[in-house]
Design an enzyme around this catalytic site. Sequence first.
Site, PDB file in Angstrom:
ATOM      1  N   HIS A  39      42.571  36.602  41.583  1.00 42.12           N
ATOM      2  CA  HIS A  39      42.769  38.037  41.298  1.00 42.12           C
ATOM      3  C   HIS A  39      42.715  38.217  39.773  1.00 42.12           C
ATOM      4  CE1 HIS A  39      44.039  42.073  41.866  1.00 42.12           C
ATOM      5  NE2 HIS A  39      45.310  41.914  42.225  1.00 42.12           N
ATOM      6  N   HIS A  41      33.481  39.236  44.727  1.00 44.72           N
ATOM      7  CA  HIS A  41      34.530  40.234  44.906  1.00 44.72           C
ATOM      8  C   HIS A  41      34.691  40.502  46.384  1.00 44.72           C
ATOM      9  CE1 HIS A  41      36.866  43.902  44.519  1.00 44.72           C
ATOM     10  NE2 HIS A  41      37.154  43.462  43.311  1.00 44.72           N
ATOM     11  N   ASP A  96      35.886  40.824  35.299  1.00 43.56           N
ATOM     12  CA  ASP A  96      36.645  39.836  34.525  1.00 43.56           C
ATOM     13  C   ASP A  96      35.760  38.811  33.831  1.00 43.56           C
ATOM     14  OD1 ASP A  96      39.070  40.980  34.956  1.00 43.56           O
ATOM     15  OD2 ASP A  96      39.270  40.057  36.919  1.00 43.56           O
TER      16      ASP A  96
END
Length: 431
Positions: A266, A307, A365
């Site tokens: 995450h 994802h 990210d």
Amino acid sequence: MKPTKATITFDNTLKPIELPVLSGTAGNDVIDIRALGKHGVFTYDPGFMSTASCGSQITFIDGEKGLLYHRGYPIEQLAEHCDFLEVSYLLMHGELPNATEKNEFTKTISGHTMLHDQLNNIFRGFRRDAHPMAVMIGVVGSMSAFYFDAMDVYNPQHRAISAHRLLAKIPTIAAWSYKYNSGQPFMYPKNSLNYAENFMHMMFATPCEEYTPNPVLAKAFEKILILHADHEQNASTSTVRLVGSSGANPFASIAAGIASLWGPAHGGANEATLQMLEEIGDVSRIDEFIKRAKDKTDTFRLMGFGHRVYRNMDPRAAIMRKTCHEVLNELGLQDDPMFKLAMELEKIALEDEYFVSRKLYPNVDFYSGIVMRAMGIPNSMFTAIFALARTAGWIAQWSEMNADPEHKIGRPRQLYTGEARREFMPIERRT
Ligand code: CMC
């Protein structure tokens, strides 16, 4: 015509069970299975792959098309035109603020940026080398012991006060977790600065030296905050909702969200991405790591790729990719070996059959880690900054849940796979 009912036939002794089909304003219809339990039937869905855990009006994602909207506004428009506090207001109140509302909101948040002075002692209880996320979990949780005058979760005014306190104080907490870790004195907030600049001031200024943020970097940081502000019912948001569903106070609920965010699958992915790039070290070793990522006997995964919801480019990643180039140009880092390595890895993975067939794209990210590194932010702060931004979404989701008359304590069932029943065995007869 859209179906309005689904029927399940489960057991010959039971009549077929009719279940309503619910439609939202956008996205998939869902089968309302709430009545199943009454028939003694439960569903099994580890990881909530096919479960809508709540109704929400805050964020909409279309993973197939790569769309992300907050309260109906596309993320691209918000990232282009808003500052972080406007987006936070939107998430919390459902509408963008007008000029007066924005001023008032900014003033309210600025009025809460300092921490209770005794909270300093909580920081000092941690080991000097504690990870900023460990410190944040502890300090945010301990806010319950400092701000208990407005913790009635069923009182909208109390919820608003706690929300303002959390949003205002979280940058101070995040920046101080870094200052404590680096051995520098805590820098107090400067309320004349905007939200993003104030955080940069608390991170980078010292009592002997002012910090004047470079406008390109300040804008990039603002974008990082906006892009991470909310993301529907992800692991940490679901954690906040589940903890809060028992009536737990907002500080305990958000501390639990921070804990959930920390994992590398995450929010920890931004830190893990940079660690991975450091481990790869050189373009010549990319193939070796791509091979490992595909090997089912190896637990290694390409960090910053994939994802749960997006089967297309994450729209936040597209924005952050552009920001990444702007920041590296501004800092003259286009030839930085780590950046070159990242761009090569991105290219190879985007062409590789394994990643293409599984629709594994670089996620936000992947790029935000590179941007933060270029800005001089240490790896260990990446996830803490994600937590600071996501606090806006957590608060909005927590408040929405508490205001929802349908809300119930979260209490999933299970598929029991242990021993059915056995008789107690005295210790002397146990083998
Ligand atoms: N590297 C290699 N293979 C992968 C990766 C990856 N990063 N991600 C997924 N796969 C493979 C996986 O092995 C599986 O293959 P197969 O079908 O052959 O078994 C397939 O793709 C589907 O993966 P999954 O684990 O079922 O997908 P998921 O939806 O459960 O996991 C994820 C999503 C984000 C946890 C996963 O893609 C991952 O671990 N990515 C790396 C960590 C990361 O970057 N996380 C940040 C997510 S974005 C920020 C946020 O929302 O917090």
